[in-house]
Motif scaffolding. Structure first.
Motif, PDB file in Angstrom:
ATOM      1  N   TYR A 118      24.724 -66.104 -22.899  1.00  0.00           N
ATOM      2  CA  TYR A 118      24.629 -65.635 -21.520  1.00  0.00           C
ATOM      3  C   TYR A 118      23.436 -64.698 -21.339  1.00  0.00           C
ATOM      4  O   TYR A 118      22.898 -64.131 -22.297  1.00  0.00           O
ATOM      5  N   ALA A 119      23.036 -64.545 -20.081  1.00  0.00           N
ATOM      6  CA  ALA A 119      22.043 -63.559 -19.669  1.00  0.00           C
ATOM      7  C   ALA A 119      22.735 -62.528 -18.798  1.00  0.00           C
ATOM      8  O   ALA A 119      23.619 -62.858 -18.010  1.00  0.00           O
ATOM      9  N   VAL A 120      22.331 -61.267 -18.933  1.00  0.00           N
ATOM     10  CA  VAL A 120      22.846 -60.201 -18.083  1.00  0.00           C
ATOM     11  C   VAL A 120      21.656 -59.491 -17.450  1.00  0.00           C
ATOM     12  O   VAL A 120      20.657 -59.210 -18.116  1.00  0.00           O
ATOM     13  N   THR A 121      21.754 -59.225 -16.158  1.00  0.00           N
ATOM     14  CA  THR A 121      20.703 -58.491 -15.461  1.00  0.00           C
ATOM     15  C   THR A 121      21.319 -57.361 -14.651  1.00  0.00           C
ATOM     16  O   THR A 121      22.506 -57.407 -14.298  1.00  0.00           O
ATOM     17  N   THR A 122      20.534 -56.343 -14.401  1.00  0.00           N
ATOM     18  CA  THR A 122      20.977 -55.208 -13.598  1.00  0.00           C
ATOM     19  C   THR A 122      20.527 -55.417 -12.159  1.00  0.00           C
ATOM     20  O   THR A 122      19.343 -55.565 -11.885  1.00  0.00           O
ATOM     21  N   GLU A 123      21.496 -55.428 -11.246  1.00  0.00           N
ATOM     22  CA  GLU A 123      21.194 -55.581  -9.825  1.00  0.00           C
ATOM     23  C   GLU A 123      21.204 -54.174  -9.202  1.00  0.00           C
ATOM     24  O   GLU A 123      22.255 -53.590  -8.957  1.00  0.00           O
ATOM     25  N   ARG A 124      20.009 -53.675  -8.975  1.00  0.00           N
ATOM     26  CA  ARG A 124      19.848 -52.250  -8.691  1.00  0.00           C
ATOM     27  C   ARG A 124      20.469 -51.810  -7.353  1.00  0.00           C
ATOM     28  O   ARG A 124      21.114 -50.764  -7.261  1.00  0.00           O
ATOM     29  N   ILE A 125      20.265 -52.579  -6.306  1.00  0.00           N
ATOM     30  CA  ILE A 125      20.721 -52.164  -4.977  1.00  0.00           C
ATOM     31  C   ILE A 125      22.241 -52.194  -4.866  1.00  0.00           C
ATOM     32  O   ILE A 125      22.851 -51.328  -4.240  1.00  0.00           O
ATOM     33  N   THR A 126      22.888 -53.189  -5.483  1.00  0.00           N
ATOM     34  CA  THR A 126      24.353 -53.295  -5.395  1.00  0.00           C
ATOM     35  C   THR A 126      25.069 -52.489  -6.472  1.00  0.00           C
ATOM     36  O   THR A 126      26.300 -52.407  -6.451  1.00  0.00           O
ATOM     37  N   HIS A 127      24.310 -51.938  -7.451  1.00  0.00           N
ATOM     38  CA  HIS A 127      24.884 -51.175  -8.575  1.00  0.00           C
ATOM     39  C   HIS A 127      25.803 -52.049  -9.431  1.00  0.00           C
ATOM     40  O   HIS A 127      26.818 -51.578  -9.949  1.00  0.00           O
ATOM     41  N   LYS A 128      25.415 -53.313  -9.607  1.00  0.00           N
ATOM     42  CA  LYS A 128      26.263 -54.246 -10.360  1.00  0.00           C
ATOM     43  C   LYS A 128      25.518 -54.872 -11.530  1.00  0.00           C
ATOM     44  O   LYS A 128      24.309 -55.078 -11.486  1.00  0.00           O
ATOM     45  N   LEU A 129      26.295 -55.177 -12.572  1.00  0.00           N
ATOM     46  CA  LEU A 129      25.827 -56.024 -13.665  1.00  0.00           C
ATOM     47  C   LEU A 129      26.133 -57.474 -13.314  1.00  0.00           C
ATOM     48  O   LEU A 129      27.256 -57.790 -12.912  1.00  0.00           O
ATOM     49  N   ARG A 130      25.139 -58.343 -13.466  1.00  0.00           N
ATOM     50  CA  ARG A 130      25.323 -59.757 -13.153  1.00  0.00           C
ATOM     51  C   ARG A 130      25.172 -60.583 -14.420  1.00  0.00           C
ATOM     52  O   ARG A 130      24.245 -60.385 -15.216  1.00  0.00           O
ATOM     53  N   PHE A 131      26.082 -61.547 -14.633  1.00  0.00           N
ATOM     54  CA  PHE A 131      26.127 -62.349 -15.852  1.00  0.00           C
ATOM     55  C   PHE A 131      26.010 -63.837 -15.512  1.00  0.00           C
ATOM     56  O   PHE A 131      26.660 -64.317 -14.566  1.00  0.00           O
ATOM     57  N   TYR A 132      25.232 -64.561 -16.350  1.00  0.00           N
ATOM     58  CA  TYR A 132      25.030 -65.992 -16.145  1.00  0.00           C
ATOM     59  C   TYR A 132      25.077 -66.711 -17.492  1.00  0.00           C
ATOM     60  O   TYR A 132      24.484 -66.249 -18.481  1.00  0.00           O
ATOM     61  N   SER A 133      25.775 -67.829 -17.525  1.00  0.00           N
ATOM     62  CA  SER A 133      25.861 -68.616 -18.751  1.00  0.00           C
ATOM     63  C   SER A 133      24.513 -69.278 -19.040  1.00  0.00           C
ATOM     64  O   SER A 133      23.736 -69.586 -18.128  1.00  0.00           O
ATOM     65  N   LEU A 134      24.251 -69.496 -20.306  1.00  0.00           N
ATOM     66  CA  LEU A 134      23.025 -70.167 -20.741  1.00  0.00           C
ATOM     67  C   LEU A 134      23.363 -71.468 -21.457  1.00  0.00           C
ATOM     68  O   LEU A 134      24.359 -71.530 -22.184  1.00  0.00           O
ATOM     69  N   PRO A 135      22.525 -72.507 -21.207  1.00  0.00           N
ATOM     70  CA  PRO A 135      21.273 -72.506 -20.458  1.00  0.00           C
ATOM     71  C   PRO A 135      21.394 -72.881 -18.983  1.00  0.00           C
ATOM     72  O   PRO A 135      20.378 -72.964 -18.295  1.00  0.00           O
ATOM     73  N   ASP A 136      22.595 -73.093 -18.469  1.00  0.00           N
ATOM     74  CA  ASP A 136      22.726 -73.630 -17.110  1.00  0.00           C
ATOM     75  C   ASP A 136      22.640 -72.563 -16.017  1.00  0.00           C
ATOM     76  O   ASP A 136      22.559 -72.888 -14.830  1.00  0.00           O
TER      77      ASP A 136
END
Length: 361
Positions: A118-136
């Motif tokens: 998975y990939a995780v990114t920081t969404e600064r404006i919403t104050h949330k961690l976002r997660f996405y499966s890899l590679p899709d």
């Protein structure tokens, strides 16, 4: 040969040796780091993102390394995650992210009864961690996981840096940073990742740690899974090191890189030549340079400084495995301020001064 010819040949030889010695402005022989005065050119420059490139992460395809991917953030209020191939072509865009800042990847999280990357990114404006499966790149977080809950003031919750720690028991932790925070040793928050019971990610806060100088901000975070350390750039101050395992406590182990930087300390990448040895690369943002330190333990000697063509680099990532005929000893990806990411061959960064990871036969 006459005495005169002998003397002349000796003088020529002495001059040649002097020239070769003087051609290396700094050498490990006299205890100093070697500074490469040439500007290293990338092997590949990606296609441009729409607004503002900021941070990359590399996913190595376990079935076919030549089909590995680079995930890059487009840091805007109307931002996105961009997925690039090893030729720098855009393969996919994950849109509608509100200022995604940094990104990291990890392998083998148990979710819905299966191991996923998975990939995780920081969404600064919403104050949330976002997660996405890899590679899709499918969302696996039910719309995002709030971070720094209970903190007062927007900047105390504005997510920036992120890194994943995976221990030997394959437990996954996210370490998150923010735009600003307290100086009392609780700047970073660490969350344990598990299945929420419905096949999505759940994040449970397990500790708060990390000192802060108060000079600027903390963005870049990197984890050395094998050695069990976490590093982060306290901008305009230095690089701080802690244990990544929350059970080992919150003692600061060392601070290094406190001198020689032109502007901000930024992206941190770790190139491994063995389970314990290798190099830590830290971006000297204002100089378009990377300072390369020894990896082992808690004493990190400056070994080499390299200049790259990428401009004003914030984020970077590196892997030490052969990927294709271009990247035979690893790939170093560097953000550039022209909305691109630059791909460098490890051997171009290493030169004759540094080692490469052994390749599997």
């Amino acid at each position: 040969m006459t005495t005169r010819n002998i003397l002349f040949s000796t003088a020529v030889l002495a001059g040649l040796l002097c020239f070769l010695a003087c051609a290396r402005p700094a050498s490990r022989a006299n205890g100093q780091a070697y500074t490469d005065t040439t500007t290293i050119q990338p092997a590949v420059i990606t296609e441009q993102v729409k607004f503002d490139s900021d941070d990359p992460a590399i996913w190595v395809n376990p079935q076919n390394p030549a089909r590995s991917l680079v995930i890059g953030t487009d840091k805007s209020a109307e931002g996105a995650l961009y997925v690039f191939d090893l030729e720098g072509k855009i393969k996919q865009v994950v849109p509608n992210l509100q200022r995604p800042n940094n990104v990291d990847i990890a392998y083998g999280l148990l979710l819905n009864g299966k191991r996923i990357d998975y990939a995780v990114t920081t969404e600064r404006i919403t104050h949330k961690l976002r997660f996405y499966s890899l590679p899709d790149m499918q969302p696996i977080d039910d719309g995002g996981i709030p971070a720094f809950e209970g903190e007062t003031g927007t900047q105390y919750r504005d997510l920036m840096g992120v890194a994943v720690y995976t221990n030997k028991k394959n437990e996954h932790y996210v370490i998150a940073g923010r735009k600003t925070g307290p100086q009392d040793g609780t700047y970073l928050w660490q969350y344990r990742l598990t299945d929420n019971g419905a096949g999505k990610i759940k994040a449970t806060l397990v500790r708060k740690f990390g000192h802060y100088s108060g000079k600027k901000e903390i963005e870049s975070i990197a984890v050395d899974n094998e050695a069990g350390y976490v590093y982060y750039s306290d901008e305009q101050y230095g690089v701080r090191q802690y244990y990544a395992d929350p059970e080992k406590g919150n003692e600061e182990l060392t601070v290094f890189g406190t001198t020689g930087f032109t502007e901000d300390h930024e992206g941190i990448s770790i190139y491994k030549t063995s389970p314990t040895k290798g190099y830590i690369l830290v971006s000297d943002q204002g100089a378009n340079k990377f300072h390369i330190f020894s990896r082992s333990g808690t004493t990190h000697t400056l070994l080499k400084v390299v200049k790259v063509s990428a401009g004003h680099s914030d984020g970077s990532d590196i892997v030490n495995v052969p990927l294709n005929n271009t990247f035979k000893h690893g790939l170093f990806v560097v953000m550039s301020d022209d909305r691109t990411f630059h791909y460098y061959r490890w051997e171009d960064i290493a030169g004759k001064e540094l080692e490469s990871a052994p390749t599997k036969k």
